[in-house]
Design a protein around this motif. Structure first.
Motif, PDB file in Angstrom:
ATOM      1  N   TYR A 171     -21.102 -36.970  13.811  1.00  0.00           N
ATOM      2  CA  TYR A 171     -21.006 -36.295  15.104  1.00  0.00           C
ATOM      3  C   TYR A 171     -22.393 -36.226  15.715  1.00  0.00           C
ATOM      4  N   GLY A 172     -22.477 -36.558  16.987  1.00  0.00           N
ATOM      5  CA  GLY A 172     -23.779 -36.527  17.642  1.00  0.00           C
ATOM      6  C   GLY A 172     -23.654 -36.513  19.148  1.00  0.00           C
ATOM      7  N   TYR A 173     -24.588 -37.178  19.789  1.00  0.00           N
ATOM      8  CA  TYR A 173     -24.638 -37.146  21.248  1.00  0.00           C
ATOM      9  C   TYR A 173     -25.324 -38.395  21.788  1.00  0.00           C
ATOM     10  N   LEU A 174     -25.151 -38.613  23.080  1.00  0.00           N
ATOM     11  CA  LEU A 174     -25.822 -39.708  23.772  1.00  0.00           C
ATOM     12  C   LEU A 174     -27.044 -39.135  24.475  1.00  0.00           C
ATOM     13  N   GLN A 175     -28.219 -39.625  24.092  1.00  0.00           N
ATOM     14  CA  GLN A 175     -29.451 -39.155  24.712  1.00  0.00           C
ATOM     15  C   GLN A 175     -29.444 -39.465  26.208  1.00  0.00           C
TER      16      GLN A 175
ATOM     17  N   HIS B 284     -21.227 -35.524  23.941  1.00  0.00           N
ATOM     18  CA  HIS B 284     -21.008 -35.507  22.497  1.00  0.00           C
ATOM     19  C   HIS B 284     -20.143 -36.693  22.081  1.00  0.00           C
ATOM     20  N   VAL B 285     -20.385 -37.178  20.857  1.00  0.00           N
ATOM     21  CA  VAL B 285     -19.634 -38.324  20.341  1.00  0.00           C
ATOM     22  C   VAL B 285     -19.226 -38.092  18.892  1.00  0.00           C
ATOM     23  N   TYR B 286     -18.086 -38.648  18.542  1.00  0.00           N
ATOM     24  CA  TYR B 286     -17.653 -38.783  17.153  1.00  0.00           C
ATOM     25  C   TYR B 286     -17.756 -40.263  16.832  1.00  0.00           C
TER      26      TYR B 286
ATOM     27  N   SER C 173     -27.215 -45.758  26.664  1.00  0.00           N
ATOM     28  CA  SER C 173     -27.797 -44.573  26.030  1.00  0.00           C
ATOM     29  C   SER C 173     -28.047 -44.852  24.557  1.00  0.00           C
ATOM     30  N   THR C 174     -28.825 -43.981  23.957  1.00  0.00           N
ATOM     31  CA  THR C 174     -29.057 -44.037  22.519  1.00  0.00           C
ATOM     32  C   THR C 174     -28.198 -42.966  21.861  1.00  0.00           C
ATOM     33  N   CYS C 175     -27.428 -43.376  20.860  1.00  0.00           N
ATOM     34  CA  CYS C 175     -26.562 -42.446  20.140  1.00  0.00           C
ATOM     35  C   CYS C 175     -27.355 -41.826  18.987  1.00  0.00           C
ATOM     36  N   LYS C 176     -27.456 -40.511  19.003  1.00  0.00           N
ATOM     37  CA  LYS C 176     -28.147 -39.773  17.947  1.00  0.00           C
ATOM     38  C   LYS C 176     -27.118 -38.992  17.141  1.00  0.00           C
TER      39      LYS C 176
END
Length: 129
Positions: free
Chosen positions: A45-49, A60-62, A21-24
């Motif tokens: 803080y973001g997310y994996l597309q 969601h990702v930190y 995935s791409t981390c945004k």
């Protein structure tokens, strides 16, 4: 049976989700939460597309300060206002950043979270992948 079975194959699948995935980044370290301006993000803080988490939104990702290509840990949070539980991935987080993320997620009376550190055990029942 152990209290928590920290299966290496689980972490392998988490890494696959991350690497495929791409981390945004949606909120940079030091920025305020959009709904609660007194809550300041301790790390990016973001997310994996192109993924789907428990809330039908992307996972969601930190993202911490370390360069990493694997998932260090996960946090599981329970929110009584939203009436939900969520799992979020920690990527490249050092021990201080993990502590700050836990403090960030546990600072209100409405949400509490636990941290599950990456393990490397393979249970006896597991088949080789």
């Amino acid at each position: 049976m152990e209290q928590l079975e920290n299966n290496a194959y689980f972490w392998q699948k988490m890494d696959t989700l991350l690497l495929s995935s791409t981390c945004k980044i949606a909120h940079e370290k030091g920025s305020a939460h959009p709904k609660y301006p007194n809550l300041i993000y301790p790390v990016d803080y973001g997310y994996l597309q192109d993924t789907v988490g428990t809330d039908s939104q992307p996972i969601h990702v930190y993202k911490g300060s370390l360069k990493a290509q694997n998932v260090d840990a996960i946090v599981v949070s329970a929110d009584i206002l939203k009436k939900d539980c969520e799992v979020k991935l920690l990527i490249g987080c050092n021990e201080d950043e993990k502590l700050k993320i836990l403090e960030f997620l546990n600072q209100t009376q409405f949400q509490k979270a636990i941290l599950i550190q990456r393990g490397n055990q393979i249970p006896g029942w597991a088949n080789n992948d």
